[in-house]
Design an enzyme around this catalytic site. Structure first.
Site, PDB file in Angstrom:
ATOM      1  N   LYS A  80      23.043  67.041  47.525  1.00 12.54           N
ATOM      2  CA  LYS A  80      22.587  66.479  46.225  1.00 12.54           C
ATOM      3  C   LYS A  80      23.832  65.617  45.516  1.00 12.54           C
ATOM      4  CE  LYS A  80      18.737  68.906  45.827  1.00 12.54           C
ATOM      5  NZ  LYS A  80      18.773  70.116  46.689  1.00 12.54           N
TER       6      LYS A  80
HETATM    7  C1  LIG Z   1      17.649  70.501  47.512  1.00 13.23           C
HETATM    8  C2  LIG Z   1      17.820  71.129  48.969  1.00 13.23           C
HETATM    9  C3  LIG Z   1      17.023  71.220  50.055  1.00 13.23           C
HETATM   10  C4  LIG Z   1      15.634  70.563  49.689  1.00 13.23           C
HETATM   11  O1  LIG Z   1      15.757  69.113  49.616  1.00 13.23           O
HETATM   12  P1  LIG Z   1      14.503  68.261  48.993  1.00 13.23           P
HETATM   13  O2  LIG Z   1      14.950  67.098  48.774  1.00 13.23           O
HETATM   14  O3  LIG Z   1      13.958  69.061  47.759  1.00 13.23           O
HETATM   15  O4  LIG Z   1      13.402  68.437  50.208  1.00 13.23           O
HETATM   16  C5  LIG Z   1      17.412  71.653  51.225  1.00 13.23           C
HETATM   17  N1  LIG Z   1      18.717  72.157  51.163  1.00 13.23           N
HETATM   18  C6  LIG Z   1      19.375  72.392  50.243  1.00 13.23           C
HETATM   19  C7  LIG Z   1      20.769  73.052  50.345  1.00 13.23           C
HETATM   20  C8  LIG Z   1      19.041  71.977  48.988  1.00 13.23           C
HETATM   21  O5  LIG Z   1      20.151  72.034  47.934  1.00 13.23           O
END
Ligand SMILES: *Cc1c(COP(=O)(O)O)cnc(C)c1O
Length: 457
Positions: free
Chosen positions: A111
């Protein structure tokens, strides 16, 4: 480049306004009006660039109206200066699998890659120049800390982060509730992630409330998140110098949707492999054509404990040949009947790009263990689901696994799998001594709105 909404094609918005709003006024998602497509020559030119220059090129192509390429280069450079790795992401090879580590940012999950850029976009676009804005964000565990790290101490910006109370890992919570300063408010909502996301969407849809507080959003419905995530698909293709499949741990369908956009932009690619946990709505819709949210279950992969997968609407719009009417029909059906079913032709189109597989907790543990026994390397539980799902296809192409979080964030689960402690990454060395700060609130919209308003008085 102008943007419209998946539910209303008569809109004509520029990048700045869709960035500021996040969600379209009709409840739909913003999407570019015409696809961007690179020629083979352009793609091979892009292949010569460093990660930072590649990111600048790709991001610039979506916001030319608001920035010069120089501006974007500066934003990118600044955004990735806090990363632990010069090239932002690191690729490691384990036999036929390439592990793409996306977790070298300040809060140890992928993120950060989009969120650090977003933090700087708020400043560069002068969104909070003459007014106080309130960013309200729902998190399944990792978006919150990434947003806090990116928006901490920004002038005229308050950030409210809603996480599901007691449903994220202790380290996820600790990072989130200790790194913020005065402009950051952590809320533990008594509910699950879908409740948090629903509350944010309802606040957005309440025009009076939204305007009163200058509400803005940075969830993965924000198009800026998607464009930053397109970059690493290109980067992997160049580094691996061949066409590959991508296996992606998926919740809100943001990260993997970015891969789909990369393919549409002309990037040679095998299949996109959707990995889910037991909250398998995406695996079910891609395998059967029926989209039907059920109750959210808590799993060892909390960042994927999601049943209402927002970005899937962007894919629907595409496969319905850009028909806002079709998207409106499907969304109405979902609202009224609690589910919708795709036409066979629509499902066939989805299957050209995607395969999907759900991986349960027991298998997740087993995969972490096997991976460690085979390669001496520790992966986090989310990444493990992608490894598990990657076995679903054998098309003779190599597969890149998107490693979405550092295993330290889920050290308790790793300990169960391999009976080893994960050593604490350098980014958060001071974490154990910090004091946590968050408020627990009922899952009640008016309480939430009151909380936000009170903090603005
Ligand atoms: C947010 C997240 C996901 C999922 O990602 P999306 O974009 O919501 O599909 C998968 N793994 C981790 C560690 C995350 O923080």
């Amino acid at each position: 480049m102008k943007y419209y909404s998946t539910r209303n094609k008569s809109l004509n918005c520029d990048f700045r306004s869709i960035f500021e709003r996040g969600l379209a006024p009709d409840g739909g998602l913003f999407i570019p009006k015409g696809p961007i497509r690179f020629s083979e020559e352009e793609i091979s030119e892009l292949g010569k660039l460093s990660y930072l220059d590649l990111a600048a090129e790709i991001i610039y192509s979506f916001c030319k109206e608001n920035f010069s390429k120089d501006d974007v280069s500066k934003i990118v450079k600044k955004s990735y200066s806090k990363f632990n790795h010069n090239e932002v992401v690191e690729i490691k090879k384990f036999e036929d699998l390439a592990l793409v580590e996306l977790y070298h940012g300040p809060t140890l999950a992928f993120k950060d890659i989009a969120m650090q850029v977003i933090g700087n976009l708020y400043s560069e676009l002068k969104i909070a120049e003459n007014k106080v804005i309130n960013i309200i964000v729902a998190t399944s565990g990792d978006t919150g800390s990434a947003a806090i790290s990116a928006l901490n101490d920004k002038k005229n910006i308050n950030v409210f982060v809603l996480h599901p109370h007691n449903k994220i890992s202790p380290t996820q919570r600790k990072i989130m509730t200790t790194i913020g300063s005065k402009n950051i408010y952590n809320i533990a909502l008594k509910g699950n992630f879908d409740d948090c996301q629903k509350a944010v969407k309802e606040m957005f849809s309440d025009n009076d409330f939204r305007e009163k507080i200058n509400m803005s959003g940075v969830n993965s419905i924000n198009w800026a998140r998607i464009i930053c995530q397109i970059v690493y698909y290109f980067y992997c293709y160049f580094k691996l110098s061949k066409k590959t499949n991508f296996a992606v741990p998926t919740g809100n369908f943001g990260d993997i949707y970015a891969g789909y956009v990369a393919k549409k932009m002309g990037l040679p690619m095998g299949k996109l492999i959707v990995a889910t946990n037991e909250n398998d709505i995406l695996a079910r819709v891609i395998n059967s054509g029926k989209y039907e949210p059920s109750k959210v279950k808590s799993t060892l992969t909390p960042s994927m404990d999601i049943q209402v997968s927002s970005n899937f609407e962007r894919l629907l719009f595409d496969i319905a040949n850009y028909s806002d009417a079709r998207v409106n029909n499907l969304m109405n059906e979902l609202k009224i009947k609690g589910s919708f079913s795709l036409e066979k032709s629509e499902l066939d189109e989805i299957k050209k790009f995607f395969v999907a597989e759900a991986v349960n907790d027991n298998d997740t543990i087993r995969i972490i263990r096997d991976f460690f026994n085979n390669f001496g390397f520790i992966i986090d539980p989310h990444t493990a689901t992608a490894v598990g799902a990657s076995y679903k296809i054998q098309n003779n192409l190599p597969t890149a696994i998107l490693a979405t979080a550092h295993p330290y964030k889920f050290a308790e689960t790793v300990k169960i799998a391999i009976n080893k402690d994960v050593s604490i990454p350098q980014q958060i060395l001071s974490l154990p001594n910090k004091k946590e700060k968050f408020d627990v609130l009922e899952n009640n919209l008016s309480d939430l709105k009151k909380y936000v308003i009170d903090k603005n008085l």
